[in-house]
Write an enzyme that holds these catalytic residues in place. Structure first.
Site, PDB file in Angstrom:
ATOM      1  NE  ARG A  88       0.204   0.126   4.903  1.00  0.00           N
ATOM      2  CZ  ARG A  88       1.344   0.740   5.209  1.00  0.00           C
ATOM      3  NH1 ARG A  88       1.812   1.707   4.453  1.00  0.00           N
ATOM      4  NH2 ARG A  88       2.033   0.372   6.282  1.00  0.00           N
ATOM      5  CD  GLN A  91       7.859   7.083   5.151  1.00  0.00           C
ATOM      6  OE1 GLN A  91       8.876   6.841   5.782  1.00  0.00           O
ATOM      7  NE2 GLN A  91       7.523   8.320   4.818  1.00  0.00           N
ATOM      8  CE1 TYR A  92       9.030  -1.667   7.790  1.00  0.00           C
ATOM      9  CE2 TYR A  92      10.392   0.288   7.471  1.00  0.00           C
ATOM     10  CZ  TYR A  92      10.190  -1.081   7.330  1.00  0.00           C
ATOM     11  OH  TYR A  92      11.152  -1.848   6.723  1.00  0.00           O
ATOM     12  CB  THR A  93       1.487   1.302   9.600  1.00  0.00           C
ATOM     13  OG1 THR A  93       1.581   2.425   8.733  1.00  0.00           O
ATOM     14  CG2 THR A  93       0.297   1.507  10.516  1.00  0.00           C
ATOM     15  CG  HIS A  95      -2.023  -2.744  11.496  1.00  0.00           C
ATOM     16  ND1 HIS A  95      -2.592  -1.491  11.555  1.00  0.00           N
ATOM     17  CD2 HIS A  95      -1.744  -2.958  10.183  1.00  0.00           C
ATOM     18  CE1 HIS A  95      -2.647  -0.977  10.343  1.00  0.00           C
ATOM     19  NE2 HIS A  95      -2.144  -1.843   9.492  1.00  0.00           N
ATOM     20  CB  CYS A 199       3.890   7.571   9.051  1.00  0.00           C
ATOM     21  SG  CYS A 199       2.400   6.564   9.229  1.00  0.00           S
TER      22      CYS A 199
END
Length: 235
Positions: A88, A91-93, A95, A199
């Protein structure tokens, strides 16, 4: 407990929606690869005209996802949780439990082929949902997502008011049908964000509704999201 797609409840779509949108609310923790497989299959079916649009509300077990702009240096603790290449935008997310993930499978062929406007709608949707809890969300140039000002924290060196991120947004389009979507922090373990630079932004923190002192549940947020959706996307 983790599961994939078998254990979920379906909420009926609002009767007034011109474009039929199915709402799915999953219980427990949903496996990430299974979620991606579902989204890809559903997006293809929507594009083919054989399935309704879909909003999927769920939680994942603790994990990190890397968007197409992710920089390896921003993964500061690579062995902590599984890392998934999300494909997607962004950047890094992080969860994890206590965070409402909202996967948005909508047909932009019918809603207007304008990616920028669509992202702005997603931001407006989050802001409208947060407003139901008297939380004022903000968008900032150069920072995708939704932010809240923190007058309770020291000002930054520039004199600007401190801000924390409360929602992340990252989408993908295939044949002008969206998937992936957004995440809103209800009551996740905020320390889990320390394994990445969320992000890619180092000068701001991360917050949640409970961290802001609000006793909001996941079900409360789901109601707010459902109620504010037609205000932004029509119906």
């Amino acid at each position: 407990m983790e599961h994939s797609l078998g254990a979920f409840s379906r909420a009926p779509s609002p009767a007034k929606q011109t474009v039929m949108t199915e709402w799915i609310i999953s219980e427990g923790l949903t496996d990430y690869p299974a979620a991606v497989a579902f989204m890809e299959s559903r997006a293809a079916a929507i594009a083919a005209g054989v399935a309704e649009e879909c909003i999927w509300l769920l939680e994942h077990p603790p994990l990190y996802t890397a968007g197409t702009s992710a920089k390896l240096a921003d993964l500061t603790d690579p062995g902590r949780f599984p890392v998934h290449q999300a494909r997607r935008g962004g950047q890094y997310t992080y969860h994890g439990p206590g965070q409402r993930v909202v996967y948005v499978m909508l047909d932009l062929n019918r809603r207007g082929r304008d990616v920028r406007a669509f992202v702005q709608q997603l931001e407006a949707w989050v802001i409208a949902a947060l407003a139901e809890f008297n939380v004022e969300g903000h968008i900032r140039d150069g920072r995708v997502g939704v932010w809240v000002e923190r007058p309770d924290k020291p000002r930054r060196a520039s004199g600007a008011r401190a801000e924390d991120k409360i929602a992340a947004i990252g989408i993908r389009l295939r044949k002008w049908v969206s998937f992936h979507g957004l995440s809103i922090n209800v009551d996740p373990d905020l320390e889990h964000f320390s394994g990445i630079v969320p992000c890619g932004i180092t000068e701001h923190g991360v917050t949640s509704l409970v961290d802001l002192g609000l006793p909001v549940t996941m079900a409360d947020l789901d109601v707010a999201l459902r109620r504010s959706f037609p205000m932004v996307f029509g119906g």
